[in-house]
Design a protein around this motif. Structure first.
Motif, PDB file in Angstrom:
ATOM      1  N   ARG A 290       0.824  -1.218   0.000  1.00  0.00           N
ATOM      2  CA  ARG A 290       0.000   0.000   0.000  1.00  0.00           C
ATOM      3  C   ARG A 290       0.860   1.272   0.000  1.00  0.00           C
ATOM      4  NH1 ARG A 290      -0.157  -1.718   5.246  1.00  0.00           N
ATOM      5  NH2 ARG A 290       0.301  -0.138   6.832  1.00  0.00           N
ATOM      6  N   HIS A 291       2.061   1.180   0.543  1.00  0.00           N
ATOM      7  CA  HIS A 291       2.961   2.337   0.534  1.00  0.00           C
ATOM      8  C   HIS A 291       3.418   2.663  -0.891  1.00  0.00           C
ATOM      9  CE1 HIS A 291       2.984   2.575   4.849  1.00  0.00           C
ATOM     10  NE2 HIS A 291       3.366   1.308   4.936  1.00  0.00           N
ATOM     11  N   ALA A 292       3.663   1.642  -1.681  1.00  0.00           N
ATOM     12  CA  ALA A 292       4.021   1.857  -3.085  1.00  0.00           C
ATOM     13  C   ALA A 292       2.854   2.516  -3.815  1.00  0.00           C
ATOM     14  CB  ALA A 292       4.381   0.531  -3.750  1.00  0.00           C
ATOM     15  N   GLU A 293       1.655   2.046  -3.533  1.00  0.00           N
ATOM     16  CA  GLU A 293       0.469   2.620  -4.180  1.00  0.00           C
ATOM     17  C   GLU A 293       0.273   4.086  -3.785  1.00  0.00           C
ATOM     18  OE1 GLU A 293      -2.391  -1.233  -4.751  1.00  0.00           O
ATOM     19  OE2 GLU A 293      -2.161  -0.465  -2.708  1.00  0.00           O
ATOM     20  N   LYS A 294       0.496   4.401  -2.520  1.00  0.00           N
ATOM     21  CA  LYS A 294       0.351   5.791  -2.069  1.00  0.00           C
ATOM     22  C   LYS A 294       1.417   6.693  -2.687  1.00  0.00           C
ATOM     23  CE  LYS A 294      -1.999   5.077   2.320  1.00  0.00           C
ATOM     24  NZ  LYS A 294      -1.956   5.290   3.771  1.00  0.00           N
ATOM     25  N   ASN A 295       2.649   6.220  -2.736  1.00  0.00           N
ATOM     26  CA  ASN A 295       3.710   7.013  -3.365  1.00  0.00           C
ATOM     27  C   ASN A 295       3.421   7.229  -4.844  1.00  0.00           C
ATOM     28  OD1 ASN A 295       5.296   7.416  -1.088  1.00  0.00           O
ATOM     29  ND2 ASN A 295       6.394   5.502  -1.369  1.00  0.00           N
ATOM     30  N   PHE A 296       2.952   6.201  -5.511  1.00  0.00           N
ATOM     31  CA  PHE A 296       2.623   6.319  -6.925  1.00  0.00           C
ATOM     32  C   PHE A 296       1.497   7.330  -7.136  1.00  0.00           C
ATOM     33  CE2 PHE A 296       0.239   4.972 -10.701  1.00  0.00           C
ATOM     34  CZ  PHE A 296       1.240   5.094 -11.653  1.00  0.00           C
ATOM     35  N   ALA A 297       0.472   7.260  -6.307  1.00  0.00           N
ATOM     36  CA  ALA A 297      -0.666   8.179  -6.431  1.00  0.00           C
ATOM     37  C   ALA A 297      -0.224   9.626  -6.222  1.00  0.00           C
ATOM     38  CB  ALA A 297      -1.760   7.805  -5.436  1.00  0.00           C
ATOM     39  N   ALA A 298       0.749   9.848  -5.365  1.00  0.00           N
ATOM     40  CA  ALA A 298       1.208  11.205  -5.056  1.00  0.00           C
ATOM     41  C   ALA A 298       2.176  11.760  -6.105  1.00  0.00           C
ATOM     42  CB  ALA A 298       1.891  11.228  -3.691  1.00  0.00           C
ATOM     43  N   ALA A 299       2.747  10.896  -6.918  1.00  0.00           N
ATOM     44  CA  ALA A 299       3.761  11.322  -7.895  1.00  0.00           C
ATOM     45  C   ALA A 299       3.111  12.000  -9.098  1.00  0.00           C
ATOM     46  CB  ALA A 299       4.566  10.116  -8.360  1.00  0.00           C
ATOM     47  N   ASN A 300       3.855  12.934  -9.679  1.00  0.00           N
ATOM     48  CA  ASN A 300       3.438  13.575 -10.928  1.00  0.00           C
ATOM     49  C   ASN A 300       3.803  12.683 -12.103  1.00  0.00           C
ATOM     50  OD1 ASN A 300       2.489  16.094  -9.838  1.00  0.00           O
ATOM     51  ND2 ASN A 300       4.618  16.639  -9.472  1.00  0.00           N
ATOM     52  N   GLU A 301       3.167  12.919 -13.232  1.00  0.00           N
ATOM     53  CA  GLU A 301       3.523  12.245 -14.480  1.00  0.00           C
ATOM     54  C   GLU A 301       4.838  12.803 -14.990  1.00  0.00           C
ATOM     55  OE1 GLU A 301       2.032   9.736 -15.953  1.00  0.00           O
ATOM     56  OE2 GLU A 301       0.174   9.674 -14.813  1.00  0.00           O
ATOM     57  N   PRO A 302       5.603  12.025 -15.693  1.00  0.00           N
ATOM     58  CA  PRO A 302       5.381  10.631 -16.052  1.00  0.00           C
ATOM     59  C   PRO A 302       5.736   9.713 -14.885  1.00  0.00           C
ATOM     60  CG  PRO A 302       7.449  11.355 -16.978  1.00  0.00           C
ATOM     61  CD  PRO A 302       6.832  12.557 -16.302  1.00  0.00           C
ATOM     62  N   LYS A 303       4.983   8.634 -14.767  1.00  0.00           N
ATOM     63  CA  LYS A 303       5.212   7.702 -13.667  1.00  0.00           C
ATOM     64  C   LYS A 303       4.797   6.303 -14.085  1.00  0.00           C
ATOM     65  CE  LYS A 303       0.738   8.777 -11.525  1.00  0.00           C
ATOM     66  NZ  LYS A 303       0.090   9.268 -10.296  1.00  0.00           N
ATOM     67  N   LEU A 304       5.386   5.323 -13.421  1.00  0.00           N
ATOM     68  CA  LEU A 304       5.084   3.920 -13.691  1.00  0.00           C
ATOM     69  C   LEU A 304       5.125   3.164 -12.374  1.00  0.00           C
ATOM     70  CD1 LEU A 304       4.682   1.517 -15.689  1.00  0.00           C
ATOM     71  CD2 LEU A 304       7.184   1.372 -15.799  1.00  0.00           C
ATOM     72  N   LEU A 305       4.085   2.404 -12.096  1.00  0.00           N
ATOM     73  CA  LEU A 305       4.057   1.489 -10.954  1.00  0.00           C
ATOM     74  C   LEU A 305       4.236   0.092 -11.521  1.00  0.00           C
ATOM     75  CD1 LEU A 305       3.599   0.701  -7.981  1.00  0.00           C
ATOM     76  CD2 LEU A 305       1.142   0.765  -8.441  1.00  0.00           C
ATOM     77  N   TRP A 306       5.288  -0.592 -11.096  1.00  0.00           N
ATOM     78  CA  TRP A 306       5.625  -1.898 -11.646  1.00  0.00           C
ATOM     79  C   TRP A 306       5.702  -2.905 -10.511  1.00  0.00           C
ATOM     80  CZ3 TRP A 306       5.463  -3.206 -16.530  1.00  0.00           C
ATOM     81  CH2 TRP A 306       6.029  -4.405 -16.929  1.00  0.00           C
ATOM     82  N   GLU A 307       4.849  -3.918 -10.581  1.00  0.00           N
ATOM     83  CA  GLU A 307       4.838  -4.943  -9.537  1.00  0.00           C
ATOM     84  C   GLU A 307       5.867  -6.020  -9.844  1.00  0.00           C
ATOM     85  OE1 GLU A 307       1.805  -8.016  -7.281  1.00  0.00           O
ATOM     86  OE2 GLU A 307       0.976  -6.390  -8.485  1.00  0.00           O
ATOM     87  N   ILE A 308       6.693  -6.295  -8.848  1.00  0.00           N
ATOM     88  CA  ILE A 308       7.697  -7.343  -8.960  1.00  0.00           C
ATOM     89  C   ILE A 308       7.364  -8.421  -7.938  1.00  0.00           C
ATOM     90  CG2 ILE A 308       9.505  -5.880  -9.924  1.00  0.00           C
ATOM     91  CD1 ILE A 308      10.650  -5.554  -7.101  1.00  0.00           C
TER      92      ILE A 308
END
Length: 71
Positions: free
Chosen positions: A18-36
């Motif tokens: 959930r911390h990755a999701e929150k950081n991703f949501a707060a980031a400006n574009e361009p951005k990529l959330l990649w699940e490993i």
């Protein structure tokens, strides 16, 4: 505003996904959330190919964005 890559594993026993999701949501574009895959320090053992695929996708995204800005 810089490109942001957030890579994270749901199997991480130290930092919740959930911390990755929150950081991703707060980031400006361009951005990529990649699940490993894999635990906190063992993600390369669990899925090196997936990790490298995410890096390559991110770098391609940055290159494409740069090329479109030059037009």
């Amino acid at each position: 505003k810089v490109p942001v890559l957030v890579m994270h594993s749901r199997a991480d026993g130290l930092v919740a996904y959930r911390h990755a999701e929150k950081n991703f949501a707060a980031a400006n574009e361009p951005k990529l959330l990649w699940e490993i895959a894999g635990d906190h320090n063992y993600f390369l053992e669990a899925g090196r190919e997936r990790y490298l695929e995410g890096l390559n996708r991110f770098f391609s995204m940055i290159e494409e964005r740069g090329a479109s800005r030059k037009k």
